[in-house]
Scaffold this motif. Structure first.
Motif, mmCIF file in Angstrom:
data_model
loop_
_atom_site.group_PDB
_atom_site.id
_atom_site.type_symbol
_atom_site.label_atom_id
_atom_site.label_comp_id
_atom_site.label_asym_id
_atom_site.label_seq_id
_atom_site.Cartn_x
_atom_site.Cartn_y
_atom_site.Cartn_z
ATOM 1 N N VAL A 1 10.352 -16.395 22.384
ATOM 2 C CA VAL A 1 10.019 -14.998 22.657
ATOM 3 C C VAL A 1 8.730 -14.643 21.924
ATOM 4 C CG1 VAL A 1 12.406 -14.250 23.042
ATOM 5 C CG2 VAL A 1 11.444 -14.190 20.730
ATOM 6 N N THR A 2 8.099 -13.569 22.355
ATOM 7 C CA THR A 2 6.913 -13.096 21.643
ATOM 8 C C THR A 2 7.323 -12.611 20.254
ATOM 9 O OG1 THR A 2 7.193 -10.950 22.737
ATOM 10 C CG2 THR A 2 5.618 -12.492 23.705
ATOM 11 N N ALA A 3 6.480 -12.903 19.269
ATOM 12 C CA ALA A 3 6.766 -12.501 17.888
ATOM 13 C C ALA A 3 5.894 -11.329 17.445
ATOM 14 C CB ALA A 3 6.563 -13.690 16.945
ATOM 15 N N THR A 4 4.810 -11.096 18.164
ATOM 16 C CA THR A 4 3.997 -9.896 17.969
ATOM 17 C C THR A 4 3.691 -9.332 19.357
ATOM 18 O OG1 THR A 4 1.884 -11.097 18.000
ATOM 19 C CG2 THR A 4 2.941 -10.769 15.845
ATOM 20 N N PRO A 5 3.390 -8.046 19.474
ATOM 21 C CA PRO A 5 3.137 -7.459 20.792
ATOM 22 C C PRO A 5 1.943 -8.127 21.486
ATOM 23 C CG PRO A 5 3.484 -5.744 19.145
ATOM 24 C CD PRO A 5 3.363 -7.027 18.397
ATOM 25 N N PRO A 6 2.143 -8.675 22.682
ATOM 26 C CA PRO A 6 1.040 -9.363 23.382
ATOM 27 C C PRO A 6 -0.147 -8.457 23.683
ATOM 28 C CG PRO A 6 3.162 -9.869 24.397
ATOM 29 C CD PRO A 6 3.409 -8.765 23.424
ATOM 30 N N LYS A 7 0.112 -7.163 23.853
ATOM 31 C CA LYS A 7 -0.992 -6.258 24.200
ATOM 32 C C LYS A 7 -1.921 -5.997 23.021
ATOM 33 C CE LYS A 7 1.469 -1.895 23.264
ATOM 34 N NZ LYS A 7 1.940 -0.622 23.879
ATOM 35 N N LEU A 8 -1.476 -6.314 21.803
ATOM 36 C CA LEU A 8 -2.302 -6.117 20.619
ATOM 37 C C LEU A 8 -3.002 -7.414 20.239
ATOM 38 C CD1 LEU A 8 0.086 -3.955 18.387
ATOM 39 C CD2 LEU A 8 -1.652 -3.175 20.022
ATOM 40 N N ASP A 9 -4.125 -7.302 19.559
ATOM 41 C CA ASP A 9 -4.852 -8.471 19.067
ATOM 42 C C ASP A 9 -4.396 -8.762 17.641
ATOM 43 O OD1 ASP A 9 -6.223 -8.556 21.436
ATOM 44 O OD2 ASP A 9 -8.000 -7.539 20.677
ATOM 45 N N TYR A 10 -3.657 -9.854 17.478
ATOM 46 C CA TYR A 10 -3.090 -10.202 16.181
ATOM 47 C C TYR A 10 -4.202 -10.445 15.160
ATOM 48 C CZ TYR A 10 -0.474 -12.884 12.675
ATOM 49 O OH TYR A 10 0.073 -13.348 11.512
ATOM 50 N N ASN A 11 -4.149 -9.699 14.057
ATOM 51 C CA ASN A 11 -5.166 -9.777 12.999
ATOM 52 C C ASN A 11 -6.587 -9.603 13.540
ATOM 53 O OD1 ASN A 11 -3.568 -9.998 10.724
ATOM 54 N ND2 ASN A 11 -3.466 -12.232 10.803
ATOM 55 N N GLY A 12 -6.721 -8.809 14.609
ATOM 56 C CA GLY A 12 -8.038 -8.533 15.165
ATOM 57 C C GLY A 12 -8.609 -9.630 16.041
ATOM 58 N N LYS A 13 -7.822 -10.678 16.306
ATOM 59 C CA LYS A 13 -8.292 -11.777 17.159
ATOM 60 C C LYS A 13 -7.630 -11.669 18.531
ATOM 61 C CE LYS A 13 -8.722 -14.988 13.238
ATOM 62 N NZ LYS A 13 -8.274 -16.301 12.699
ATOM 63 N N GLU B 1 -5.478 -12.958 20.270
ATOM 64 C CA GLU B 1 -4.310 -13.833 20.247
ATOM 65 C C GLU B 1 -3.071 -13.042 19.873
ATOM 66 O OE1 GLU B 1 -4.215 -16.087 16.077
ATOM 67 O OE2 GLU B 1 -6.134 -16.408 17.076
ATOM 68 N N PHE B 2 -1.916 -13.683 19.997
ATOM 69 C CA PHE B 2 -0.652 -13.112 19.562
ATOM 70 C C PHE B 2 0.240 -14.242 19.084
ATOM 71 C CE2 PHE B 2 -0.420 -13.913 24.107
ATOM 72 C CZ PHE B 2 0.834 -14.453 24.318
ATOM 73 N N LEU B 3 1.347 -13.896 18.443
ATOM 74 C CA LEU B 3 2.279 -14.907 17.940
ATOM 75 C C LEU B 3 3.507 -15.004 18.830
ATOM 76 C CD1 LEU B 3 2.410 -14.414 14.045
ATOM 77 C CD2 LEU B 3 1.005 -16.014 15.374
ATOM 78 N N VAL B 4 4.066 -16.218 18.897
ATOM 79 C CA VAL B 4 5.334 -16.417 19.592
ATOM 80 C C VAL B 4 6.324 -17.085 18.646
ATOM 81 C CG1 VAL B 4 4.403 -16.517 21.939
ATOM 82 C CG2 VAL B 4 4.508 -18.615 20.571
#
Length: 298
Positions: free
Chosen positions: A186-198, A200-203
């Motif tokens: 499952v997604t671990a961070t919201p896909p619509k957001l840029d994780y740490n400003g990059k 990308e996102f976490l799963v």
């Protein structure tokens, strides 16, 4: 009228890529989109494994088939071996493996122009045409830009989405049939957001060396309707979106001390044993970055 023509073009392109094969599910077609990449550095005799996937872009005319992976999979490796399946006369694609060796391997790839984005691609259209002229029909099932979420869909994706990752963790493969390993999470961070400003996102998924370059698919199962011959059908109809590419995963350092037959006075920093353990999280580059890479070289 203009929008209708565009819609028609997209549908036709979809049908030439990841399309419905007779008696073959979409899930089975997805495992046909990847290949194992074996990279070799002949200078120091090191070998590493990674995952590549086949990709087409409707904006690239004439149509080309690209192989996409991470930069670190091919960097500094002068020989590469790519594992393809070949279609036999009966139409079977499993168990008919062809190993393609490529020299000057690291020179064949075009790198994402942003040095911080771990993506690269190779145009394998000439390679496929060459082997076809020699009687080898190498099989590719491609992902495409039509499967990448639109801006509006990215914004509609929820915090918790089901994901599918296809690749070769630690080089693991069904050698007999030349097919990859499927992992789910499952997604671990919201896909619509840029994780740490990059971009990308976490799963939340088990990710290991060899999985680098694996395509990540978001699977949604909304309730909806479909037109059928005698009316409308109601039910759950799975939707698949090509959302990103795995390139890394965070680890933590597990540490212990070697105690057997060592006196208290001998205990020191030198006796510590350390190992990196995966956190079962994966860093995913958003698939929209593929368009930026292709646009740069186009």
């Amino acid at each position: 009228m203009k929008s209708n023509k565009l819609f028609l073009i997209i549908i036709i392109f979809w049908c030439t890529n990841l399309r419905a094969q007779k008696d073959v599910s979409i899930e089975e077609q997805l495992i046909q989109t990847t290949c194992l990449i074996n990279s070799i550095n002949t200078k120091d005799s090191t070998t590493s494994f990674g995952t590549g996937f086949f990709y087409q872009d409707s904006l690239l005319l004439p149509s080309k088939i690209l192989l996409i992976t991470n930069k670190h999979v091919v960097k500094n490796n002068d020989v590469g071996i790519i594992l393809f399946n070949q279609i036999d006369k009966s139409g079977n694609i499993y168990g008919n493996k062809v190993d393609v060796m490529i020299k000057k391997f690291n020179e064949q790839w075009k790198m994402h122009p942003n040095p911080n984005i771990d993506l690269c691609f190779m145009d394998i259209t000439p390679l496929l045409n060459y082997y076809k002229s020699k009687g080898f029909n190498l099989f590719t099932r491609t992902l495409s830009n039509t499967l990448i979420p639109s801006d509006s869909l990215w914004n509609r994706l929820t915090v918790l989405e089901e994901v599918i990752m296809i690749g070769y963790p630690n080089g693991l493969i069904d050698n007999k049939n030349n097919i990859p390993i499927i992992r789910t999470g499952v997604t671990a961070t919201p896909p619509k957001l840029d994780y740490n400003g990059k971009k990308e996102f976490l799963v939340d998924i088990a990710a290991f060396p060899g999985s680098s370059g694996s395509p990540l698919i978001i699977k949604r199962t909304p309730f909806g309707t479909r037109s059928v011959k005698n009316g409308v059908s109601f039910g759950i109809f799975p939707e698949y979106y090509f959302s990103g590419i795995l390139y890394a995963g965070p680890t933590y350092v597990a540490e212990t001390k070697k105690l057997d037959f060592i006196s208290i006075e001998e205990l020191s920093e030198k006796t510590k044993l350390q190992t990196n353990i995966m956190l079962n999280l994966g860093n995913i580059i958003k698939s929209t970055e593929i368009a930026e890479m292709i646009k740069y070289y186009k």
